[in-house]
Write an enzyme that holds these catalytic residues in place. Structure first.
Site, PDB file in Angstrom:
ATOM      1  N   LYS A 121       0.819  -1.223   0.000  1.00 49.18           N
ATOM      2  CA  LYS A 121       0.000   0.000   0.000  1.00 49.18           C
ATOM      3  C   LYS A 121       0.853   1.274   0.000  1.00 49.18           C
ATOM      4  O   LYS A 121       0.567   2.202  -0.745  1.00 49.18           O
ATOM      5  CB  LYS A 121      -0.943  -0.017   1.208  1.00 49.18           C
ATOM      6  CG  LYS A 121      -1.870   1.165   1.315  1.00 49.18           C
ATOM      7  CD  LYS A 121      -2.941   0.935   2.345  1.00 49.18           C
ATOM      8  CE  LYS A 121      -2.382   0.676   3.717  1.00 49.18           C
ATOM      9  NZ  LYS A 121      -1.675   1.843   4.340  1.00 49.18           N
TER      10      LYS A 121
ATOM     11  N   ARG B 134      -8.820   3.899   9.591  1.00 47.33           N
ATOM     12  CA  ARG B 134      -8.527   2.519   9.950  1.00 47.33           C
ATOM     13  C   ARG B 134      -9.631   1.942  10.820  1.00 47.33           C
ATOM     14  O   ARG B 134      -9.536   0.802  11.255  1.00 47.33           O
ATOM     15  CB  ARG B 134      -7.231   2.472  10.734  1.00 47.33           C
ATOM     16  CG  ARG B 134      -6.011   2.077   9.847  1.00 47.33           C
ATOM     17  CD  ARG B 134      -4.868   1.961  10.747  1.00 47.33           C
ATOM     18  NE  ARG B 134      -3.648   1.362  10.505  1.00 47.33           N
ATOM     19  CZ  ARG B 134      -2.568   1.912   9.971  1.00 47.33           C
ATOM     20  NH1 ARG B 134      -2.639   3.066   9.387  1.00 47.33           N
ATOM     21  NH2 ARG B 134      -1.425   1.303   9.968  1.00 47.33           N
TER      22      ARG B 134
ATOM     23  N   ARG C 104      11.144 -11.908   4.711  1.00 45.95           N
ATOM     24  CA  ARG C 104      12.006 -10.729   4.665  1.00 45.95           C
ATOM     25  C   ARG C 104      13.196 -10.867   5.623  1.00 45.95           C
ATOM     26  O   ARG C 104      13.017 -11.282   6.773  1.00 45.95           O
ATOM     27  CB  ARG C 104      11.152  -9.520   5.071  1.00 45.95           C
ATOM     28  CG  ARG C 104      11.537  -8.251   4.390  1.00 45.95           C
ATOM     29  CD  ARG C 104      10.400  -7.313   4.175  1.00 45.95           C
ATOM     30  NE  ARG C 104       9.614  -7.006   5.364  1.00 45.95           N
ATOM     31  CZ  ARG C 104       8.549  -6.218   5.343  1.00 45.95           C
ATOM     32  NH1 ARG C 104       8.154  -5.680   4.211  1.00 45.95           N
ATOM     33  NH2 ARG C 104       7.877  -5.976   6.452  1.00 45.95           N
TER      34      ARG C 104
ATOM     35  N   ARG D 159      13.236  -9.192  11.388  1.00 47.02           N
ATOM     36  CA  ARG D 159      12.701  -8.239  12.375  1.00 47.02           C
ATOM     37  C   ARG D 159      11.595  -8.929  13.169  1.00 47.02           C
ATOM     38  O   ARG D 159      10.777  -9.641  12.578  1.00 47.02           O
ATOM     39  CB  ARG D 159      12.084  -7.048  11.634  1.00 47.02           C
ATOM     40  CG  ARG D 159      12.905  -5.796  11.764  1.00 47.02           C
ATOM     41  CD  ARG D 159      12.314  -4.617  11.070  1.00 47.02           C
ATOM     42  NE  ARG D 159      10.875  -4.708  10.807  1.00 47.02           N
ATOM     43  CZ  ARG D 159      10.221  -3.855  10.049  1.00 47.02           C
ATOM     44  NH1 ARG D 159      10.851  -2.861   9.475  1.00 47.02           N
ATOM     45  NH2 ARG D 159       8.934  -3.979   9.840  1.00 47.02           N
TER      46      ARG D 159
ATOM     47  N   ARG E  20      -1.313  -8.964  12.982  1.00 47.85           N
ATOM     48  CA  ARG E  20      -1.590  -7.684  12.318  1.00 47.85           C
ATOM     49  C   ARG E  20      -2.732  -7.834  11.318  1.00 47.85           C
ATOM     50  O   ARG E  20      -3.562  -6.945  11.147  1.00 47.85           O
ATOM     51  CB  ARG E  20      -0.319  -7.170  11.618  1.00 47.85           C
ATOM     52  CG  ARG E  20       0.670  -6.542  12.600  1.00 47.85           C
ATOM     53  CD  ARG E  20       2.070  -6.460  12.046  1.00 47.85           C
ATOM     54  NE  ARG E  20       2.207  -5.582  10.902  1.00 47.85           N
ATOM     55  CZ  ARG E  20       3.277  -5.573  10.089  1.00 47.85           C
ATOM     56  NH1 ARG E  20       4.280  -6.387  10.302  1.00 47.85           N
ATOM     57  NH2 ARG E  20       3.321  -4.746   9.083  1.00 47.85           N
TER      58      ARG E  20
HETATM   59  P1  AMP Z   1       1.709   3.002   9.317  1.00 47.02           P
HETATM   60  O1  AMP Z   1       2.942   3.693   8.854  1.00 47.02           O
HETATM   61  O2  AMP Z   1       0.493   3.302   8.485  1.00 47.02           O
HETATM   62  O3  AMP Z   1       1.891   1.521   9.547  1.00 47.02           O
HETATM   63  O4  AMP Z   1       1.361   3.618  10.757  1.00 47.02           O
HETATM   64  C1  AMP Z   1       2.306   3.587  11.800  1.00 47.02           C
HETATM   65  C2  AMP Z   1       1.588   3.673  13.136  1.00 47.02           C
HETATM   66  O5  AMP Z   1       0.851   4.887  13.208  1.00 47.02           O
HETATM   67  C3  AMP Z   1       0.566   2.571  13.376  1.00 47.02           C
HETATM   68  O6  AMP Z   1       1.151   1.395  13.885  1.00 47.02           O
HETATM   69  C4  AMP Z   1      -0.344   3.247  14.397  1.00 47.02           C
HETATM   70  O7  AMP Z   1       0.275   3.248  15.681  1.00 47.02           O
HETATM   71  C5  AMP Z   1      -0.368   4.677  13.914  1.00 47.02           C
HETATM   72  N1  AMP Z   1      -1.478   4.932  12.978  1.00 47.02           N
HETATM   73  C6  AMP Z   1      -1.373   5.237  11.654  1.00 47.02           C
HETATM   74  N2  AMP Z   1      -2.574   5.468  11.104  1.00 47.02           N
HETATM   75  C7  AMP Z   1      -3.475   5.299  12.100  1.00 47.02           C
HETATM   76  C8  AMP Z   1      -4.899   5.389  12.167  1.00 47.02           C
HETATM   77  N3  AMP Z   1      -5.633   5.705  11.094  1.00 47.02           N
HETATM   78  N4  AMP Z   1      -5.490   5.150  13.362  1.00 47.02           N
HETATM   79  C9  AMP Z   1      -4.776   4.861  14.468  1.00 47.02           C
HETATM   80  N5  AMP Z   1      -3.429   4.743  14.460  1.00 47.02           N
HETATM   81  C10 AMP Z   1      -2.786   4.961  13.304  1.00 47.02           C
END
Ligand code: AMP
Length: 226
Positions: free
Chosen positions: A13, A88, A127, A161, A172
């Protein structure tokens, strides 16, 4: 255009979001990036949210909605945006609908990347990263090192990791299924969601996405193949 890109971890994504936004000349807005910025410089995140962010858990809806609301009122998103990582949860989707309605605008399209769970596990659990900096990345199946366990470039030890382990990936995916899949249902009910396959090369998926948005790649900005 105002677009949402949704998809489970491992669907590619983030990569597609950057490419699509560039091709459509719209602003790429990633809540993950915004939170990382806030973590370093902002005052908006309290101790609780900082801890959740560091642990890879979702930040509260309330704070997330405030962060995105502030971002979408900046001038650079007036010409359109592609949201990556938001909404989300259903509560976030409804808040976004409300925000857009209040400014007499709406989403043009929601794209959902589709990929089977087994393929996600295959992509992520294979990975391997080099322990040295910069951490070169390999894959046990798709780009294996010449000598198993060693970096081709510097000879450093390769490791997995902890959050790439199969158990964590499945966890996840479970969170995605329970929290984010209802967001897709919400937009499917509005008739603006399209699912596309996340399988294949990066450029193949990008072409599929552009086609689904009714944007012929040849006609888009920089219709080349990078
Ligand atoms: P990402 O880079 O999209 O994986 O986001 C990194 C972290 O940001 C996630 O693990 C969450 O802790 C937080 N995060 C990002 N987007 C959201 C969202 N829409 N709602 C809640 N937490 C978010």
């Amino acid at each position: 255009m105002r677009i949402l890109l949704l998809g489970p971890p491992g669907a590619g994504k983030g990569t597609q979001a950057v490419l699509l936004a560039a091709h459509l000349s719209i602003r790429h807005v990633s809540t993950g990036d915004l939170f990382r910025e806030h973590l370093d410089h902002g005052t908006l995140l309290g101790q609780h949210d900082r801890a959740r962010l560091r642990a890879g858990l979702l930040v509260s809806d309330e704070v997330t909605i405030r962060v995105i609301q502030e971002r979408l009122t900046r001038a650079d998103t007036r010409g359109g945006f592609l949201l990556d990582g938001f909404p989300r949860s259903l509560a976030q989707a409804k808040a976004l609908d409300g925000m857009l309605a209040a400014s007499q605008s709406r989403l043009d399209a929601v794209l959902g990347l589709e990929i089977a769970e087994a393929e996600v596990v295959r992509r992520i659990a294979g990975r391997r990263l080099c322990r040295n900096e910069p951490a070169h990345i390999f894959h046990t199946e798709f780009s294996p090192p010449d000598v198993p366990g060693l970096c081709d470039i510097c000879g450093g030890e390769l490791y997995q990791r902890p959050d790439d382990s199969e158990a964590t990936v499945r966890q996840r995916l479970e969170v995605y299924g329970s929290e984010t899949a209802p967001v897709l249902d919400h937009y499917q009910a509005q008739g603006i969601a399209t699912m596309i396959s996340a399988l294949g090369q990066v450029t193949e998926v990008l072409n599929r996405a552009l086609l689904a948005l009714g944007k012929d790649r040849a006609g888009g900005p920089g219709g080349d193949d990078h």
